[in-house]
Write a protein that holds these residues in place. Structure first.
Motif, mmCIF file in Angstrom:
data_model
loop_
_atom_site.group_PDB
_atom_site.id
_atom_site.type_symbol
_atom_site.label_atom_id
_atom_site.label_comp_id
_atom_site.label_asym_id
_atom_site.label_seq_id
_atom_site.Cartn_x
_atom_site.Cartn_y
_atom_site.Cartn_z
ATOM 1 N N ALA A 64 -47.083 -18.577 -19.411
ATOM 2 C CA ALA A 64 -45.968 -19.443 -19.009
ATOM 3 C C ALA A 64 -45.002 -18.744 -18.063
ATOM 4 O O ALA A 64 -44.366 -19.396 -17.228
ATOM 5 C CB ALA A 64 -45.221 -19.943 -20.243
ATOM 6 N N HIS A 65 -44.885 -17.420 -18.194
ATOM 7 C CA HIS A 65 -43.900 -16.681 -17.392
ATOM 8 C C HIS A 65 -44.594 -15.484 -16.757
ATOM 9 O O HIS A 65 -44.836 -14.471 -17.406
ATOM 10 C CB HIS A 65 -42.727 -16.226 -18.271
ATOM 11 N N LYS A 66 -44.953 -15.622 -15.520
ATOM 12 C CA LYS A 66 -45.680 -14.576 -14.809
ATOM 13 C C LYS A 66 -44.847 -13.291 -14.744
ATOM 14 O O LYS A 66 -43.627 -13.332 -14.514
ATOM 15 C CB LYS A 66 -46.025 -15.040 -13.388
ATOM 16 N N GLY A 67 -45.521 -12.180 -14.960
ATOM 17 C CA GLY A 67 -44.855 -10.884 -14.932
ATOM 18 C C GLY A 67 -44.304 -10.449 -16.269
ATOM 19 O O GLY A 67 -43.925 -9.287 -16.453
ATOM 20 N N GLU A 68 -44.263 -11.359 -17.234
ATOM 21 C CA GLU A 68 -43.774 -11.027 -18.570
ATOM 22 C C GLU A 68 -44.952 -10.702 -19.483
ATOM 23 O O GLU A 68 -46.018 -11.315 -19.384
ATOM 24 C CB GLU A 68 -42.995 -12.202 -19.151
ATOM 25 N N LYS A 69 -44.754 -9.744 -20.392
ATOM 26 C CA LYS A 69 -45.802 -9.355 -21.334
ATOM 27 C C LYS A 69 -45.540 -9.957 -22.699
ATOM 28 O O LYS A 69 -44.400 -10.074 -23.145
ATOM 29 C CB LYS A 69 -45.868 -7.830 -21.451
ATOM 30 N N ILE A 70 -46.649 -10.307 -23.352
ATOM 31 C CA ILE A 70 -46.557 -10.849 -24.707
ATOM 32 C C ILE A 70 -46.213 -9.719 -25.663
ATOM 33 O O ILE A 70 -46.864 -8.675 -25.689
ATOM 34 C CB ILE A 70 -47.889 -11.505 -25.124
ATOM 35 N N ALA A 71 -45.150 -9.938 -26.459
ATOM 36 C CA ALA A 71 -44.724 -8.912 -27.405
ATOM 37 C C ALA A 71 -44.357 -9.480 -28.757
ATOM 38 O O ALA A 71 -44.226 -8.733 -29.736
ATOM 39 C CB ALA A 71 -43.531 -8.130 -26.841
ATOM 40 N N MET A 72 -44.191 -10.816 -28.835
ATOM 41 C CA MET A 72 -43.711 -11.441 -30.064
ATOM 42 C C MET A 72 -44.687 -12.528 -30.520
ATOM 43 O O MET A 72 -45.521 -13.004 -29.745
ATOM 44 C CB MET A 72 -42.326 -12.058 -29.835
ATOM 45 N N LEU A 73 -44.528 -12.906 -31.786
ATOM 46 C CA LEU A 73 -45.311 -14.001 -32.366
ATOM 47 C C LEU A 73 -44.369 -14.935 -33.095
ATOM 48 O O LEU A 73 -43.600 -14.498 -33.965
ATOM 49 C CB LEU A 73 -46.365 -13.466 -33.332
ATOM 50 N N CYS A 74 -44.423 -16.225 -32.733
ATOM 51 C CA CYS A 74 -43.673 -17.234 -33.477
ATOM 52 C C CYS A 74 -44.619 -17.847 -34.493
ATOM 53 O O CYS A 74 -45.509 -18.626 -34.135
ATOM 54 C CB CYS A 74 -43.119 -18.310 -32.540
ATOM 55 N N ALA A 75 -44.421 -17.474 -35.762
ATOM 56 C CA ALA A 75 -45.304 -17.974 -36.822
ATOM 57 C C ALA A 75 -45.076 -19.457 -37.082
ATOM 58 O O ALA A 75 -45.979 -20.154 -37.540
ATOM 59 C CB ALA A 75 -45.089 -17.171 -38.097
ATOM 60 N N ASP A 76 -43.853 -19.936 -36.792
ATOM 61 C CA ASP A 76 -43.578 -21.358 -37.014
ATOM 62 C C ASP A 76 -44.474 -22.237 -36.141
ATOM 63 O O ASP A 76 -44.883 -23.319 -36.543
ATOM 64 C CB ASP A 76 -42.105 -21.660 -36.699
ATOM 65 N N HIS A 77 -44.749 -21.756 -34.924
ATOM 66 C CA HIS A 77 -45.562 -22.532 -33.988
ATOM 67 C C HIS A 77 -46.932 -21.897 -33.740
ATOM 68 O O HIS A 77 -47.699 -22.400 -32.915
ATOM 69 C CB HIS A 77 -44.836 -22.667 -32.641
ATOM 70 N N SER A 78 -47.220 -20.766 -34.413
ATOM 71 C CA SER A 78 -48.473 -20.029 -34.194
ATOM 72 C C SER A 78 -48.677 -19.771 -32.710
ATOM 73 O O SER A 78 -49.751 -20.017 -32.155
ATOM 74 C CB SER A 78 -49.666 -20.811 -34.762
ATOM 75 N N GLN A 79 -47.629 -19.288 -32.064
ATOM 76 C CA GLN A 79 -47.653 -19.110 -30.612
ATOM 77 C C GLN A 79 -47.250 -17.699 -30.240
ATOM 78 O O GLN A 79 -46.259 -17.158 -30.740
ATOM 79 C CB GLN A 79 -46.698 -20.110 -29.947
ATOM 80 N N LEU A 80 -48.027 -17.072 -29.332
ATOM 81 C CA LEU A 80 -47.677 -15.774 -28.769
ATOM 82 C C LEU A 80 -46.566 -15.972 -27.746
ATOM 83 O O LEU A 80 -46.591 -16.918 -26.967
ATOM 84 C CB LEU A 80 -48.893 -15.135 -28.113
ATOM 85 N N CYS A 81 -45.587 -15.038 -27.732
ATOM 86 C CA CYS A 81 -44.406 -15.221 -26.893
ATOM 87 C C CYS A 81 -44.044 -13.931 -26.163
ATOM 88 O O CYS A 81 -44.238 -12.822 -26.672
ATOM 89 C CB CYS A 81 -43.190 -15.640 -27.730
ATOM 90 N N CYS A 82 -43.492 -14.112 -24.983
ATOM 91 C CA CYS A 82 -42.820 -13.015 -24.297
ATOM 92 C C CYS A 82 -41.328 -13.153 -24.589
ATOM 93 O O CYS A 82 -40.887 -14.091 -25.272
ATOM 94 C CB CYS A 82 -43.103 -13.050 -22.801
ATOM 95 N N ALA A 83 -40.535 -12.252 -24.043
ATOM 96 C CA ALA A 83 -39.094 -12.300 -24.308
ATOM 97 C C ALA A 83 -38.475 -13.588 -23.777
ATOM 98 O O ALA A 83 -37.600 -14.190 -24.414
ATOM 99 C CB ALA A 83 -38.423 -11.076 -23.677
ATOM 100 N N THR A 84 -38.955 -14.035 -22.634
ATOM 101 C CA THR A 84 -38.431 -15.269 -22.054
ATOM 102 C C THR A 84 -38.807 -16.481 -22.905
ATOM 103 O O THR A 84 -37.998 -17.412 -23.074
ATOM 104 C CB THR A 84 -38.971 -15.456 -20.625
ATOM 105 N N CYS A 85 -40.034 -16.509 -23.439
ATOM 106 C CA CYS A 85 -40.449 -17.602 -24.339
ATOM 107 C C CYS A 85 -39.515 -17.709 -25.534
ATOM 108 O O CYS A 85 -39.090 -18.804 -25.929
ATOM 109 C CB CYS A 85 -41.879 -17.375 -24.825
ATOM 110 N N VAL A 86 -39.205 -16.529 -26.133
ATOM 111 C CA VAL A 86 -38.326 -16.523 -27.306
ATOM 112 C C VAL A 86 -36.942 -17.030 -26.927
ATOM 113 O O VAL A 86 -36.339 -17.840 -27.638
ATOM 114 C CB VAL A 86 -38.239 -15.093 -27.899
#
Length: 558
Positions: free
Chosen positions: A86-108
């Motif tokens: 979803a956000h180019k240049g950002e790395k996945i570092a987090m997991l939202c268990a509520d949505h079972s979705q991998l997230c970068c800082a911007t996603c969070v």
């Protein structure tokens, strides 16, 4: 994951894809495939650079390609996996268990600030190790197979659509040719009528012209003769006077008769029916999307007696429907072809020299009959249907049995029990398309699906339904415990495949590929067995012929 499953990366300023690139060469903007890895340096080296590395760091041991399993994942692969979609240049570092979705800082920040279970990807119960990853191998393999099968089916569907469209174009051309022929005939008829009318009127005018010229000639002749009479010749003068007077009266009568006639004029008026027909025609038909896997469900069953007086018990081995709703049946036991009206009453029949084993439509007014007596009689009869009568047109003999027959594109397809042949309409053999001599009735009956380039063949002896392409190559073979001694197969207008079985006394529906059973359509409770099946294009009903039975069965469809 295995090295050969890792995704190659595109290196700087190059269109060459490599899994691992020499770190030293890469720093110098040169692309070279790595052959070694140094764990202490955490760098990859090519053959040339590893020598320099060995000279500088004698105590460092390197891992060659034979030990590639100990290498860390390629940088490009790691970047691909950790890149946020979803956000180019950002790395996945987090997991939202509520949505079972991998997230970068911007996603969070943008979408998951209100979520209760946002954790680091490696924390707690959500952490997975390599063994967990390997457990997905089976799931990946199964999914890969399913996707490949889906792709193959869709690619086949793309081809079949094009093939079907080609056939539709041929049908549209035939419809247009029929229209052209009908218009040509109507045009020729009115031209002939107009020509006859003009000829008749011209003959009438010429008759009037002839009468006028004859009268004029007589008058001139009498006038010339009278001018030559001497003044003292009263006798000739009297005769001339009387004749001229008579001619004047006669000519005057002709003039009055012609004057009473109007001048002939011509005009043309278009038939209002034609104008209305042309005004209402917006297309030559419709091109529909057909679903060959729509389940056929029967409702009411009706029985219709087709036995004639003095006949033996009927044996309906073949059924076909004509475009105008009449039904043609092959009564093998009584060696007759019978014509039924829309109410399934016998309105005509024709005697055959032996058992009519099958019947198929050729044109709107012709059928072909496979005649086979289990012995020496192997014949194809062409019958013409005119004004509810059946007339023998031509016959040709075969050198093999004939258990089934179909027509397509000016050719006759005939089964012998062990082979499928293709003939011209004059009986010349073109080719043997398929053969199986493993048993007596391995190629018994068949149905043509020209839209999808398929032929469904009933293998009666081995309890199978085979699917061939139109070139005779085997595509699929279907068996089922409820399919015992299949006897006939029919393709509906929507492309649904119906197979009736002799020993299991049922008929089932297969998918368009001929690989799976979709439904059990009907089962016989009576002590008879299915011999033939046909689906009516007019009503959608399924017509069934049975062994040693005077009645045909008609199943209504939901």
């Amino acid at each position: 994951m295995a090295a050969d499953e890792e995704t190659p990366v595109l290196q700087k300023c190059s269109d060459i894809l490599l899994d691992y690139c020499c770190s030293v060469c890469e720093d110098n903007d040169t692309l070279t495939e790595a052959q070694f890895y140094c764990e202490r340096c955490s760098k990859w080296f090519c053959d040339q650079c590893v020598s320099l590395h060995g000279q500088m760091y004698k105590k460092h041991s390197t891992l060659g390609k034979s030990e590639q399993g100990k290498w860390p994942v390629a940088k490009g692969v790691a970047e691909q996996l950790t890149q946020c979609e979803a956000h180019k240049g950002e790395k996945i570092a987090m997991l939202c268990a509520d949505h079972s979705q991998l997230c970068c800082a911007t996603c969070v920040l943008l979408g998951h600030r209100q979520c209760n279970k946002v954790t680091h990807i490696n924390s707690g119960q959500y952490k997975k190790d390599h063994d967990d990853l390997q457990k997905l191998t089976t799931d990946i393999t199964n999914l890969t197979q399913r996707l490949r099968k889906l792709i193959e089916q869709r690619e086949c569907n793309v081809k079949s659509l094009q093939f079907a469209y080609g056939n539709i174009l041929e049908e549209i051309t035939l419809v247009r040719q029929k229209f052209n022929a009908a218009l040509d005939l109507a045009e020729q008829r009115i031209l002939n009528e107009g020509r006859a009318l003009v000829t008749r009127l011209q003959e009438s005018l010429q008759a009037d012209i002839g009468s006028g010229k004859a009268a004029l000639k007589r008058i001139h002749s009498l006038q010339e003769a009278s001018d030559k009479i001497a003044p003292h010749d009263s006798e000739l003068s009297t005769v001339a006077y009387m004749k001229i007077q008579q001619e004047l009266l006669s000519s005057d009568s002709i003039l009055r008769e012609v004057a009473s006639k109007s001048d002939f004029k011509l005009s043309y008026t278009v038939d209002k029916n034609i104008e209305h027909c042309l005004a209402t025609i917006t297309t030559l038909g419709t091109i529909n999307t057909l679903n060959s896997n729509t389940v056929i469900a029967t409702t009411r069953k009706s029985l219709y007696n087709v036995k004639l007086s003095g006949e033996a018990t009927c044996e309906i081995r073949g059924i076909c429907e004509m475009p105008y709703g009449d039904v043609i049946i092959a009564d093998a036991k009584n060696s007759k072809i019978k014509m039924l009206d829309k109410h399934f009453h016998v309105i005509s029949h024709c005697d055959m020299p032996a058992r009519p084993f099958y019947v198929c439509q050729i044109t709107d007014t012709e059928v072909a009959v496979a005649v086979y007596d289990w012995g020496s009689v192997h014949e194809i009869h062409i019958l013409a249907l005119t004004n509810h009568t059946i007339v023998k047109k031509e016959t040709f003999k075969l050198t093999h049995p004939c258990t089934g027959i179909r027509h397509h594109n000016g050719h006759l397809y005939v089964t012998s029990g062990q082979a499928l042949y293709r003939y011209t309409m004059t009986g010349m053999l073109l080719d043997k398309m398929y053969e199986d001599t493993s048993n007596s009735y391995t190629v018994f009956r068949f149905a043509l699906n020209t839209y999808d380039d398929r032929i469904y063949v009933v293998n009666n002896s081995n309890h199978k339904v085979l699917t061939l392409n139109m070139s005779g190559q085997l595509l699929a073979s279907f068996t089922d415990p409820e399919l015992r001694s299949p006897h006939d197969v029919h393709l509906t207008e929507s492309g649904q495949v119906i197979v009736c079985s002799y020993n299991s006394k049922n008929f089932i529906q297969l998918n368009g590929a001929g690989t799976d059973k979709i439904a059990n359509v009907a089962v016989l409770i009576e002590d008879t067995k299915f011999l033939s099946v046909c689906c009516s294009k007019q009503t959608g009903s399924i017509l069934v012929g049975r062994n040693s039975d005077d009645e045909i069965v008609v199943y209504d469809i939901k």
